[in-house]
Design a protein around this motif. Structure first.
Motif, PDB file in Angstrom:
ATOM      1  N   GLU A 162       0.834  -1.205   0.000  1.00 25.18           N
ATOM      2  CA  GLU A 162       0.000   0.000   0.000  1.00 25.18           C
ATOM      3  C   GLU A 162       0.867   1.252   0.000  1.00 25.18           C
ATOM      4  O   GLU A 162       0.497   2.273  -0.601  1.00 25.18           O
ATOM      5  N   ILE A 163       2.017   1.192   0.658  1.00 21.67           N
ATOM      6  CA  ILE A 163       2.955   2.322   0.635  1.00 21.67           C
ATOM      7  C   ILE A 163       3.411   2.592  -0.796  1.00 21.67           C
ATOM      8  O   ILE A 163       3.452   3.749  -1.241  1.00 21.67           O
ATOM      9  N   SER A 164       3.735   1.529  -1.542  1.00 22.05           N
ATOM     10  CA  SER A 164       4.156   1.693  -2.935  1.00 22.05           C
ATOM     11  C   SER A 164       3.039   2.315  -3.767  1.00 22.05           C
ATOM     12  O   SER A 164       3.280   3.221  -4.578  1.00 22.05           O
ATOM     13  N   SER A 240       7.610  19.343 -10.220  1.00 20.05           N
ATOM     14  CA  SER A 240       6.912  18.403  -9.334  1.00 20.05           C
ATOM     15  C   SER A 240       7.883  17.297  -8.967  1.00 20.05           C
ATOM     16  O   SER A 240       8.575  16.746  -9.835  1.00 20.05           O
ATOM     17  N   ALA A 241       7.985  17.006  -7.667  1.00 17.99           N
ATOM     18  CA  ALA A 241       8.911  15.990  -7.189  1.00 17.99           C
ATOM     19  C   ALA A 241       8.414  14.602  -7.571  1.00 17.99           C
ATOM     20  O   ALA A 241       7.228  14.387  -7.806  1.00 17.99           O
ATOM     21  N   THR A 242       9.352  13.670  -7.634  1.00 13.12           N
ATOM     22  CA  THR A 242       9.022  12.282  -7.925  1.00 13.12           C
ATOM     23  C   THR A 242       9.530  11.407  -6.796  1.00 13.12           C
ATOM     24  O   THR A 242      10.730  11.379  -6.514  1.00 13.12           O
ATOM     25  N   LEU A 243       8.618  10.707  -6.131  1.00 13.79           N
ATOM     26  CA  LEU A 243       8.979   9.770  -5.074  1.00 13.79           C
ATOM     27  C   LEU A 243       9.052   8.370  -5.657  1.00 13.79           C
ATOM     28  O   LEU A 243       8.312   8.036  -6.583  1.00 13.79           O
ATOM     29  N   ALA A 244       9.964   7.550  -5.131  1.00 15.42           N
ATOM     30  CA  ALA A 244      10.113   6.174  -5.602  1.00 15.42           C
ATOM     31  C   ALA A 244      10.699   5.318  -4.488  1.00 15.42           C
ATOM     32  O   ALA A 244      11.242   5.836  -3.505  1.00 15.42           O
ATOM     33  N   GLY A 253      13.842  -3.904   7.092  1.00 18.45           N
ATOM     34  CA  GLY A 253      14.160  -4.768   5.961  1.00 18.45           C
ATOM     35  C   GLY A 253      13.421  -4.461   4.679  1.00 18.45           C
ATOM     36  O   GLY A 253      13.551  -5.205   3.703  1.00 18.45           O
ATOM     37  N   PHE A 254      12.644  -3.380   4.632  1.00 18.93           N
ATOM     38  CA  PHE A 254      11.903  -3.021   3.430  1.00 18.93           C
ATOM     39  C   PHE A 254      12.631  -1.913   2.677  1.00 18.93           C
ATOM     40  O   PHE A 254      13.449  -1.178   3.239  1.00 18.93           O
ATOM     41  N   ALA A 255      12.315  -1.791   1.374  1.00 16.59           N
ATOM     42  CA  ALA A 255      12.929  -0.753   0.555  1.00 16.59           C
ATOM     43  C   ALA A 255      12.552   0.621   1.083  1.00 16.59           C
ATOM     44  O   ALA A 255      11.407   0.861   1.482  1.00 16.59           O
ATOM     45  N   GLY A 256      13.535   1.525   1.097  1.00 13.22           N
ATOM     46  CA  GLY A 256      13.286   2.878   1.559  1.00 13.22           C
ATOM     47  C   GLY A 256      12.559   3.705   0.509  1.00 13.22           C
ATOM     48  O   GLY A 256      12.040   3.188  -0.480  1.00 13.22           O
ATOM     49  N   ILE A 257      12.515   5.002   0.715  1.00 17.99           N
ATOM     50  CA  ILE A 257      11.856   5.923  -0.209  1.00 17.99           C
ATOM     51  C   ILE A 257      12.852   7.002  -0.596  1.00 17.99           C
ATOM     52  O   ILE A 257      13.563   7.533   0.264  1.00 17.99           O
TER      53      ILE A 257
END
Length: 603
Positions: A162-164, A240-244, A253-257
């Protein structure tokens, strides 16, 4: 004033009333349009020219949206907090069900059942059925703990997904806001872009519910959107910024942002919104230092070790010919035990620091300097006491060599990298006492296996042969200076000692390397009840805060509607007023025409 001036004044009155009527009509048409702000016409008198002291009629000074910037700002800030609490509430309810003890089939009842089985075993220590029931109880406890861990860890996966998805939504909103804001800026050159500003406000509100923001109004009609405390620019009419998701992993242990290719510190830059709520559930509620998985792991580690400490100092009905430890010794037998990294801990070492996964036994750091005493002999009537000093500053290999030096007893490492104790032919042995905890850390005589709640299990040797379960204890003549040891195969003190593990009343510090401690003195059941109670309080506080915030948002929304919403009664009143104004201006045109015709007739 000439008749032409009178006609011009009347014309301006007609045009102004017509514009006002169009504005009222626009309001009425959008009475059901979500996010629409009522528009009002501001009139101003036209000043007299230099040749006259009489005014020149009326002009439209401005057409404005009926908004209160402070109320809108409070609504956006409140929607961020409401979004955070709502995201937490959805998953807290799911997690709470994992600890549901209402059906008497939870961890508390299984703990009680396992330790209670020791009472039945102590009543009839030679009964094989009692030993089998006890092993079955241990399996039930271990399986339930694994299931709890699985459910909790699986809950974190949809949160992360859901975060993604939310990051994609934020990017879409930022991109749409940029395009819309650029259009507004270009339109504002010739006049106010009121309806577009309503659309922009709606997008800003949607963004504010996902991530806490601050909005800065620009002189050119545009806006700039920052993270809530102004640290990061997210959007303006040109950007406009792009988050990924980033290549770096969080502590859970999860991928950061990342934002525009740079790591985005969500702890510092994100304080509210649904994104913050999801991050809190994943990284704090479940996996954090005070998270439920961390606390469950800490409690399970203590149950495993404390139970194994006692069981490693018991003996079966026939003592032992051979025992195999349940823990992998790791790939480093020649480093001091107190310098090893237990599995499955992650630690940062080196420069620059990198994460290293531990491979040593889970309880290796619990070993203390102490004495390990064996009884070795050809039968129960010919047992000899043999003691070695265990030193955690020595290596695993060195401590095993101390045991291997005992006459009649061999310590080796098998193909599965586990410690194996074997008596010489015609010899048997048992552990009298172990003040160091070495046997439990190596898994010799252990009941429970694993390194936490994810893989907690039961010693396969006990499952295959419950008769190997240690029910008895070896008896020495003098605990402080033993010289003689005896063995009775009907002894039940081992079972009684295991039963007392649940009654342990001294405060213990849960594994220091896990960075958490459950707190006050008490039994395992007390610690678990405390953990469940604290989490229940967290759920309750969040629910109450959400209810309060929703009430506050409802009040602010009603307040905004009273300012910006369209009231048909008010608009009909305005319609009549501007209609009469239009008719009056029309009458003035008619009167001026009559005057003009009269003058012509006089010529």
């Amino acid at each position: 004033m000439s008749i032409s001036d009178l006609l011009n004044v009347s014309k301006m009155g007609l045009l102004s009333s017509q514009s006002a009527l169009m504005t009222v009509s626009h309001n009425i048409a959008n009475v059901n349009t979500a996010g629409y702000s009522r528009q009002t016409v501001e009139f101003q008198a036209r000043s007299a020219n230099k040749h006259s002291s009489i005014g020149n009629g009326v002009d439209i000074a401005n057409v404005a949206r009926s908004v209160d910037a402070l109320v809108d700002k409070r609504i956006i800030a409140g929607s961020a907090e409401e979004g955070r609490l709502e995201a937490r509430d959805r998953y807290l309810t799911i997690i709470e069900n994992v600890f549901n003890e209402m059906d008497k089939d939870g961890l508390a009842s299984r703990l009680d059942s396992f330790f209670s089985s020791m009472d039945g075993l102590a009543d009839n220590p030679t009964n094989p059925v009692s030993r089998a029931d006890t092993v079955a109880g241990a399996e039930s406890l271990a399986n339930h703990i694994q299931k709890m861990h699985q459910t909790l860890s699986e809950t974190a996966l949809p949160v992360d997904q859901e975060i993604s998805g939310m990051i994609d939504d934020i990017n879409t909103l930022l991109s749409n806001l940029k395009s819309l804001d650029a259009t507004i800026v270009s339109r504002e050159v010739t006049g106010p872009a009121l309806d577009l500003k309503d659309q922009r406000h709606d997008l800003v509100s949607q963004l504010g519910s996902l991530i806490d923001i601050s909005v800065l109004q620009m002189d050119n009609g545009g806006i700039q959107v920052f993270t809530s405390h102004g640290q990061k620019l997210l959007m303006d009419s040109q950007f406009s910024a792009t988050l990924a998701r980033s290549g770096q992993t969080t502590e859970s242990g999860f991928a950061g942002i990342e934002i525009n290719g740079t790591e985005f510190d969500t702890t510092d830059f994100v304080k509210g919104g649904k994104l913050k709520g999801l991050l809190e559930v994943r990284d704090e509620v479940i996996y954090g230092k005070e998270g439920v998985l961390t606390q469950l792991d800490a409690l399970v580690d203590e149950i495993r070790f404390q139970t194994n400490v006692v069981s490693s100092q018991t003996v079966s009905e026939t003592m032992y010919k051979s025992q195999t430890g349940v823990f992998d010794l790791g790939n480093d037998l020649n480093t001091a035990m107190n310098a090893l990294i237990p599995y499955p801990e992650l630690v940062k070492v080196g420069t620059p620091p990198v994460q290293v996964k531990g491979t040593a036994p889970a309880d290796v750091l619990r070993v203390t300097a102490g004495t390990l005493t064996f009884a070795v002999g050809k039968d129960a009537d010919h047992l000899k006491l043999e003691s070695v000093e265990i030193d955690p500053s020595r290596t695993l290999q060195e401590n095993m060599e101390e045991i291997d030096a005992i006459s009649g007893l061999n310590a080796t490492v098998d193909a599965n990298n586990r410690l194996v104790l074997t008596a010489d032919s015609g010899t048997q042995y048992g552990v009298v006492s172990d003040s160091s905890g070495f046997m439990a850390a190596m898994g010799i005589g252990a009941i429970f296996t694993g390194s936490g709640s994810s893989d907690m299990g039961v010693n396969e040797a006990l499952i295959a042969d419950p008769d190997q379960f240690g029910v008895a204890k070896l008896t020495v003549d003098d605990p402080t200076n033993p010289t003689k040891v005896t063995f009775n195969n009907a002894d039940n003190r081992g079972a009684l000692a295991l039963g007392r593990v649940r009654e342990r009343e001294s405060k213990f510090t849960l594994d220091s390397y896990k960075g958490t401690q459950l707190g006050s003195e008490g039994t395992f059941s007390f610690y678990y009840a405390t953990m469940v109670g604290l989490f229940g309080a967290t759920v309750s506080r969040n629910s109450e805060a959400l209810t309060t915030q929703q009430s506050a948002q409802s009040f602010l929304t009603d307040l905004r509607d009273s300012i910006s919403g369209v009231s048909l009664e008010e608009e009909l009143t305005e319609l009549i007023r501007f209609q009469q104004s239009f008719q009056a201006s029309s009458k003035m045109v008619s009167s001026a025409d009559d005057l003009f015709q009269t003058i012509i007739g006089m010529v």
